[in-house]
Design an enzyme around this catalytic site. Sequence first.
Site, PDB file in Angstrom:
ATOM      1  NE  ARG A   1       6.499 -17.443 -13.426  1.00 46.52           N
ATOM      2  CZ  ARG A   1       6.034 -16.515 -14.265  1.00 46.52           C
ATOM      3  NH1 ARG A   1       5.102 -16.802 -15.151  1.00 46.52           N
ATOM      4  NH2 ARG A   1       6.508 -15.279 -14.220  1.00 46.52           N
TER       5      ARG A   1
ATOM      6  CB  THR B   1      -1.250 -14.841 -19.996  1.00 47.91           C
ATOM      7  OG1 THR B   1       0.073 -14.384 -19.962  1.00 47.91           O
ATOM      8  CG2 THR B   1      -1.530 -15.766 -18.855  1.00 47.91           C
TER       9      THR B   1
ATOM     10  CB  THR C   1       1.521 -17.275 -19.658  1.00 48.64           C
ATOM     11  OG1 THR C   1       1.824 -16.256 -20.587  1.00 48.64           O
ATOM     12  CG2 THR C   1       2.646 -17.399 -18.657  1.00 48.64           C
TER      13      THR C   1
ATOM     14  CG  ASN D   1       6.240 -13.269 -20.624  1.00 46.89           C
ATOM     15  OD1 ASN D   1       5.328 -12.736 -20.012  1.00 46.89           O
ATOM     16  ND2 ASN D   1       7.407 -12.678 -20.803  1.00 46.89           N
TER      17      ASN D   1
ATOM     18  CG  ASP E   1       7.221 -12.579 -16.295  1.00 48.00           C
ATOM     19  OD1 ASP E   1       7.041 -11.481 -16.845  1.00 48.00           O
ATOM     20  OD2 ASP E   1       6.368 -13.481 -16.281  1.00 48.00           O
TER      21      ASP E   1
ATOM     22  CB  SER F   1       3.904 -14.971 -12.068  1.00 50.37           C
ATOM     23  OG  SER F   1       2.707 -14.942 -12.809  1.00 50.37           O
ATOM     24  CB  SER F   2       1.146 -10.242 -12.660  1.00 56.24           C
ATOM     25  OG  SER F   2       2.268  -9.429 -12.568  1.00 56.24           O
TER      26      SER F   2
ATOM     27  N   GLY G   1      -2.938 -10.714 -19.184  1.00 57.46           N
ATOM     28  CA  GLY G   1      -2.771  -9.263 -19.208  1.00 57.46           C
ATOM     29  C   GLY G   1      -1.543  -8.762 -18.475  1.00 57.46           C
ATOM     30  N   GLY G   2      -0.580  -9.666 -18.180  1.00 57.38           N
ATOM     31  CA  GLY G   2       0.656  -9.226 -17.535  1.00 57.38           C
ATOM     32  C   GLY G   2       0.349  -8.486 -16.252  1.00 57.38           C
TER      33      GLY G   2
HETATM   34  O1  DON Z   1       3.528 -14.369 -15.283  1.00 55.32           O
HETATM   35  C1  DON Z   1       3.243 -13.238 -15.643  1.00 55.32           C
HETATM   36  O2  DON Z   1       2.838 -12.375 -14.903  1.00 55.32           O
HETATM   37  C2  DON Z   1       3.366 -12.905 -17.115  1.00 55.32           C
HETATM   38  N1  DON Z   1       4.298 -13.781 -17.741  1.00 55.32           N
HETATM   39  C3  DON Z   1       2.012 -13.009 -17.712  1.00 55.32           C
HETATM   40  C4  DON Z   1       2.023 -12.685 -19.153  1.00 55.32           C
HETATM   41  C5  DON Z   1       0.727 -12.296 -19.674  1.00 55.32           C
HETATM   42  O3  DON Z   1      -0.259 -12.191 -18.987  1.00 55.32           O
HETATM   43  C6  DON Z   1       0.739 -12.007 -21.104  1.00 55.32           C
HETATM   44  N2  DON Z   1      -0.412 -11.327 -21.463  1.00 55.32           N
HETATM   45  N3  DON Z   1      -0.562 -10.188 -21.371  1.00 55.32           N
END
Ligand code: DON
Length: 563
Positions: free
Chosen positions: A87, A361, A379, A381, A403, A432-433, A453-454
């Site tokens: 990360r 991501t 990712t 992000n 984030d 993060s997710s 998908g965040g």
């Molecule tokens: O680490 C995370 O949770 C986010 N930066 C992930 C970003 C992501 O999945 C972008 N797509 N939707």
Amino acid sequence: MKNFIPFILSFLILSCGKTYNPAVVSARKEASDIGVEIMKKGGNAFDAMIAVHLALAVAYPIAGNIGGGGFVVYHTSEGESGSLDFREKAPGNAFKDMYLDENGNVIENMSTLGGAAVGVPGSISGIFEIHSKFGSLPIEDLFQPSIELAKNGFIVTKKQEEALKDKLQDFINVNGSESLFSQNYKQGDTLKNINLSITLDKISKNGPKAFYEGEIAEMIIEEIEESGGIMTVEDLKNYNSVWRDPIKFKYKGLDIISMPLPSSGGILLGQLLKAIEGYDIGQFGHNSVESIQLMVEAERRAYADRSFYMGDPDFNKLPVYELMDDEYVNSRMASFSWDKATLSSEVSHGEVKTIEESDQTTHYSIIDADGNSVSVTTTLNTNYGSKVFVEEGGFFLNNEMDDFSSKPGYPNSFGLIGSKANSIEANKRMLSSMTPTIVLKNKKPSLIVGTPGGSTIITSVFQTILNVYEYGMSMQEAVNAPRVHHQWVPDVVIIEEGGIDSVKDSILKSKNYFIVSLPIKSDSSGMSARSSIGKVDAIFIDENGEVSTGADPRGDDHASILK
Ligand code: DON
């Protein structure tokens, strides 16, 4: 006894030397093919991982990267499991209120666009860590296909044309009109990235130092400084990835291995599965009113915990297994009623307004002939990260700083809010997710899964697991099935097109669920345009060791399998 016979059979088959069909599922055909080719040449799943990661950095620049970071969860043929955290970290000069103006208000776009948004990238460190622990082929062999791909170019797909067009003005604003990505690319064009090919060649020959120190490091810092950032060459030099004990728990006899903090993914997945374990969700049926209610109520409670408790474990003492304790999870579910939705405002505090559309991501899943299983989510992000393109190096830099919680209660790009545990501090990792996950059945790899998908990552992985083990779907069906998402705040249930019919819709509404059906352009709840949830790329291995794949049709994703 009924379950025992297939177990014995599969044990005998696998221990008699039957091997698995090596497979890679990723966001691009080029990357999946390159990964399988590496395994055909005798490389293992970890070698393939490195080659796939680099190929995505070339052919899937929206999220594939060397300027971002991510997480690996693995399970080896010897039965060892683990995780690597590569990360991004906050720069050494970062501080809590860095995105606030003199009145304490969040400065729009500062944590998402331009140099100030960039976290110290981890991907190159991650690749070399994996190689030194598990690699079997020389690193040059793993870089070579991507060096060629960058030099010869990849074909722009329709979806890429649209995504590039969508961000064209940002690219021009941040990098000028001469920049490689500030051009108008159309479907079918060949996009060559000669500078990236040179960069990869240098790193391949000289190791991670070629990225974190010297010429390339200076290029990165120059670009960041020019666009308002605070990162220094020292920050790059000091970057380290971290081996971490993965989150492990059981769900109805399955062993689940997932990513620990600084990703909230593994803990939340554990909370969600434990919250529903006492119910026969399989009997309720896929996307029935009951199953949606149960999932949503579990999600509401888990995301409220995420917001309050979670952040970088190296900066906070955090209650990891306490949050996944059966008694605790059940006590959280005690207020759940089949009659009416629990209001999020009753579960905890905090008000948010927006969830920004973004899918960017990327996740890839790999298995090799011996059964080594690798699950990686990586990712920049949001789409193309900070949009800062290191021109001479040929790569984008992330905007992972978004984030962090810029201010208590203020939502990030995914509508997520945070507390002190995820406030900005020098050298800290942002929460993060991402949820790269491996499911074992009878101690053998059974499912390798993950998605972008965040905030929706965790719920997409959750549903894919249920689709396979509770609803008996094939791997591809489980990936295709319409998804549902809730994240505590905003208090809305997002449902993909075709997810529920009008009868279920009105029943859920009568129980006080506020439903947002995709696709949406934008709506009164302040949500911006969004058409789908996640892009799951997954591999299923049945009890006889047969490998099947699910590549998400929501993207250009592709499964390659060596028969
Ligand atoms: O680490 C995370 O949770 C986010 N930066 C992930 C970003 C992501 O999945 C972008 N797509 N939707």
